[in-house]
Write a protein that holds these residues in place. Structure first.
Motif, mmCIF file in Angstrom:
data_model
loop_
_atom_site.group_PDB
_atom_site.id
_atom_site.type_symbol
_atom_site.label_atom_id
_atom_site.label_comp_id
_atom_site.label_asym_id
_atom_site.label_seq_id
_atom_site.Cartn_x
_atom_site.Cartn_y
_atom_site.Cartn_z
ATOM 1 N N ARG A 4 48.177 43.059 28.251
ATOM 2 C CA ARG A 4 47.226 42.131 28.852
ATOM 3 C C ARG A 4 47.950 41.046 29.656
ATOM 4 O O ARG A 4 47.613 39.872 29.621
ATOM 5 N N ALA A 6 48.567 38.995 32.550
ATOM 6 C CA ALA A 6 47.900 38.525 33.763
ATOM 7 C C ALA A 6 48.935 38.013 34.760
ATOM 8 O O ALA A 6 48.774 38.149 35.962
ATOM 9 N N TYR A 11 50.356 36.585 28.544
ATOM 10 C CA TYR A 11 50.472 37.972 28.090
ATOM 11 C C TYR A 11 50.570 38.001 26.572
ATOM 12 O O TYR A 11 50.748 36.976 25.917
ATOM 13 N N ARG A 64 41.634 48.249 23.528
ATOM 14 C CA ARG A 64 40.214 48.483 23.834
ATOM 15 C C ARG A 64 39.465 47.199 23.507
ATOM 16 O O ARG A 64 39.343 46.842 22.335
ATOM 17 N N ASP A 66 39.001 43.714 22.587
ATOM 18 C CA ASP A 66 39.931 42.772 21.947
ATOM 19 C C ASP A 66 40.694 43.417 20.789
ATOM 20 O O ASP A 66 41.309 42.732 19.984
ATOM 21 N N PRO A 86 41.516 38.478 27.837
ATOM 22 C CA PRO A 86 40.539 39.539 28.059
ATOM 23 C C PRO A 86 40.948 40.612 29.067
ATOM 24 O O PRO A 86 40.427 41.715 29.037
ATOM 25 N N THR A 87 41.888 40.319 29.978
ATOM 26 C CA THR A 87 42.301 41.302 30.977
ATOM 27 C C THR A 87 43.788 41.169 31.255
ATOM 28 O O THR A 87 44.422 40.180 30.881
ATOM 29 N N GLY A 88 44.341 42.166 31.937
ATOM 30 C CA GLY A 88 45.747 42.126 32.330
ATOM 31 C C GLY A 88 46.388 43.488 32.235
ATOM 32 O O GLY A 88 45.797 44.437 31.722
ATOM 33 N N GLY A 89 47.597 43.578 32.726
ATOM 34 C CA GLY A 89 48.326 44.834 32.766
ATOM 35 C C GLY A 89 49.368 44.937 31.672
ATOM 36 O O GLY A 89 49.270 44.299 30.633
ATOM 37 N N ASP A 109 44.119 54.086 32.242
ATOM 38 C CA ASP A 109 42.974 53.193 32.249
ATOM 39 C C ASP A 109 41.729 54.058 32.205
ATOM 40 O O ASP A 109 41.640 55.047 32.917
ATOM 41 N N LYS A 110 40.805 53.708 31.359
ATOM 42 C CA LYS A 110 39.552 54.471 31.241
ATOM 43 C C LYS A 110 39.855 55.912 30.829
ATOM 44 O O LYS A 110 39.632 56.845 31.583
#
Length: 132
Positions: A4, A6, A11, A64, A66, A86-89, A109-110
């Motif tokens: 996560r 950003a 992170y 997935r 949190d 909540p988001t990031g690589g 991803d997905k």
């Protein structure tokens, strides 16, 4: 490694730390959030596997929502829930003077069927035909 991520200031850090060196070292998993450049509360657990310094291991990190799970060679070594990022690589880091060997990385991803279908039409995903 970082989850996560950003940016370099935000992170979730996950590290494998050798606490007792030797032919069969004792290794622990250390994790902590870094938010606005500040290290948050750390959690450290023993890894319930015999790890050898001359062996490569498959590490899988699954995120997935949190929910986070980290496994080594198919065995879960840590799992936790945290909504702070909540988001990031993903990314990799090492402290000064430390080293590690990275043989292969795959980022998905997905990973459900609908996500795979959508990835086939998006030029911005690693699994799409446009990026091959």
């Amino acid at each position: 490694f970082a989850l996560r991520a950003a940016d370099p200031q935000n992170y979730y850090a996950v590290q494998f730390v050798v606490t007792k060196p030797g032919p069969l070292p004792e290794v622990r998993v250390l994790r902590y959030p870094v938010v606005k450049g500040r290290i948050g509360s750390k959690s450290e657990l023993p890894i319930p596997l015999s790890l050898r310094p001359d062996t490569l291991y498959q590490v899988l990190a699954t995120v997935r929502g949190d929910q986070y799970t980290v496994s080594i060679n198919g065995q879960v070594v840590d799992t936790w829930s945290d909504p702070i990022l909540p988001t990031g690589g993903v990314g990799f880091f090492a402290e000064k003077g430390a080293s590690f060997r990275l043989r292969w990385v795959r980022v998905v991803d997905k990973d459900d069927f609908l996500g795979w279908i959508c990835s086939q039409f998006s030029p911005n995903t690693a699994d799409s035909k446009a990026s091959r």
